[in-house]
Design a protein around this motif. Structure first.
Motif, PDB file in Angstrom:
ATOM      1  N   SER A 228       3.540   3.262   5.121  1.00  0.00           N
ATOM      2  CA  SER A 228       2.619   4.335   4.751  1.00  0.00           C
ATOM      3  C   SER A 228       3.124   5.688   5.254  1.00  0.00           C
ATOM      4  CB  SER A 228       1.243   4.057   5.351  1.00  0.00           C
ATOM      5  OG  SER A 228       0.409   5.186   5.239  1.00  0.00           O
TER       6      SER A 228
ATOM      7  N   PHE B 177       0.781   8.148   5.509  1.00  0.00           N
ATOM      8  CA  PHE B 177      -0.449   8.797   5.955  1.00  0.00           C
ATOM      9  C   PHE B 177      -0.322   9.194   7.433  1.00  0.00           C
ATOM     10  CE2 PHE B 177      -3.975   7.223   2.888  1.00  0.00           C
ATOM     11  CZ  PHE B 177      -3.143   7.377   1.797  1.00  0.00           C
TER      12      PHE B 177
ATOM     13  N   GLY C   8      -4.635  11.398  -0.859  1.00  0.00           N
ATOM     14  CA  GLY C   8      -3.395  10.656  -0.672  1.00  0.00           C
ATOM     15  C   GLY C   8      -3.449   9.343  -1.425  1.00  0.00           C
TER      16      GLY C   8
ATOM     17  N   THR D  88      -1.817   5.349  -1.925  1.00  0.00           N
ATOM     18  CA  THR D  88      -1.147   4.297  -1.158  1.00  0.00           C
ATOM     19  C   THR D  88       0.368   4.428  -1.254  1.00  0.00           C
ATOM     20  OG1 THR D  88      -2.991   2.761  -1.499  1.00  0.00           O
ATOM     21  CG2 THR D  88      -0.855   1.797  -0.936  1.00  0.00           C
TER      22      THR D  88
END
Length: 445
Positions: free
Chosen positions: A93, A95, A309, A311
């Motif tokens: 990820s 994020f 955002g 995935t």
């Protein structure tokens, strides 16, 4: 008389076609046509500009599938790049400040290629997501600046920006907006500065967040802009404090004979949307590229989290494929070939226009071209039924896959072959168009 091998291939096609009709929900397809006819082709192999289906039939991919297989089919290097990355790091990820090597390298690469001060990329899985990201970002930006009324997005008639809710709402082709529950605050304008100025005056510049446009409209008919259009757009947006978004999903990474479509018009947008050609379709990837100025303002104005955002934003494998794709484009000088073969296409289109008096216009830039058909050029009268549809169907009989554009009463043949096409192959494409038009026009007499 059919051979045993041909019978086997036909049986395989029939079996797959039945499964297709039963289980596969096709995008942008007529339900009734799918069930009645099944798939025209079930492709199994691609090489260069060619596609082969399970029955052994080979066709020229005259549209790079969906304007996106830029380097051509069958490039093993991209498969190797994908495999290498998946073995090393299949996914992680991005994020909450997490990152990985490939996404950083690709973001840097895009910044070096992009015009002006466009230098920071938010990655998505494709063009629709990238456009939605741009629309949300400009509205977020004006909200941070305390100008909450600035949320309207102006887009051009005949434009195409994707099929997600926001991107469909921004698309200037009514057929794509026929779905219910579209997003609000999208406005549509003809391709003239005067019309845009009038719309801004009517709506009030203090309510308009951004103007979005493709450098050259693709699905809307392959329409280049009017003279000095984007320089005037840039000045108009600056004067009224409106952000300018360039949708480079089709035109980006060499399609028009320059790295980006806007390079042809000496104009730098505030935001650039990318997809398709960044991986040549070998992996799903898109992005929103913002200017240094916009980046710095967002940093200065933001205190909380940017609550947006996906995935797969910056998927490692997709980024690795993109990097290899861009290397091939540069190392093999494919953009230079786009310029040269684009010239050959335009010569061919002019030859077709001289031969067939129903051709009312030929247009294009790089390997993005169109031929428009009219029954009577003087009166601008169309045929009762679009001729381009029949020409494209006939061209398939001669081994050429192209596109018919009939939105908004148009009757246009569109072509955008892979960058690796050569002069002999261009001549073959022109010859097939000629034969197909001759056959169809003779049937109409």
């Amino acid at each position: 008389m059919t051979t045993k091998a041909e019978e086997t291939m036909e049986m395989k096609y029939s079996e797959l076609a039945e499964l297709d009709k039963k289980h596969f929900f096709h995008p942008t397809t007529s339900f009734k046509q799918q069930q009645a006819q099944g798939p025209k082709f079930i492709f199994t192999e691609g090489k260069g500009i060619y596609l082969k289906d399970v029955r052994g039939k080979t066709v020229i991919d005259g549209l790079s599938s969906l304007w996106n297989v830029n380097i051509g089919h069958g490039r093993e290097e991209l498969g190797i790049a994908a495999m290498k990355q998946m073995k090393q790091l299949a996914f992680s990820s991005t994020f909450a400040t997490n990152s990985h090597e490939r996404v950083i390298e690709l973001a840097e690469k895009v910044a070096k290629m992009a015009p002006g001060d466009l230098n920071m990329t938010f990655f998505t899985s494709g063009g629709s997501e990238a456009n939605d990201t741009a629309f949300k970002t400009v509205r977020h930006y004006w909200q941070l600046k305390g100008k909450t009324a600035k949320k309207k997005i102006i887009t051009r008639n005949k434009s195409y920006h994707g099929v997600s809710m926001g991107a469909s709402s921004a698309t200037g082709l009514p057929a794509f907006r026929a779905f219910p529950s579209l997003a609000p605050d999208f406005l549509y304008v003809d391709s003239s500065i005067e019309d845009l100025e009038r719309l801004i005056a009517e709506e009030g510049a203090d309510t308009i967040a951004a103007f979005v446009s493709e450098p050259v409209q693709g699905s809307g008919g392959v329409n280049p802009p009017p003279e000095d259009y984007f320089k005037k757009i840039r000045a108009l947006c600056d004067r009224h404090d409106i952000l300018f978004i360039a949708d480079e999903v089709i035109t980006g990474f060499g399609r028009t004979g320059t790295t980006f479509g806007m390079n042809n018009y000496d104009t730098v947008p505030d935001i650039m949307v990318i997809a398709k050609g960044i991986t040549s379709g070998y992996a799903p990837l898109g992005g929103m590229v913002i200017s240094e100025k916009l980046k710095n303002e967002l940093i200065e104005l933001s205190d909380g989290v940017f609550m947006h955002g996906y995935t797969y934003s910056g998927h490692p494998m997709c980024c690795a494929v993109a990097l290899e794709n861009l290397r091939i484009i540069e190392d093999e000088k494919l953009i230079e070939n786009v310029q040269n073969m684009g010239d050959e296409f335009q010569k061919g289109f002019k030859w077709l226009a001289d031969k067939h008096d129903v051709i009312s216009d030929t247009r294009g830039i790089g390997l993005l071209g169109a031929v428009e058909i009219m029954k009577d050029k003087e009166t601008k009268t169309r045929f009762d039924e679009p001729v381009s549809v029949k020409v494209i169907e006939e061209a398939l009989n001669h081994g050429l896959l192209g596109r018919s554009i009939i939105y908004e009463g148009q009757d246009t043949l569109a072509f955008a072959p892979p960058f690796c096409i050569n002069k002999e192959e261009v001549e073959t494409v022109i010859s097939i168009i000629d034969k197909s038009m001759t056959t169809v026009l003779n049937q109409l007499k």
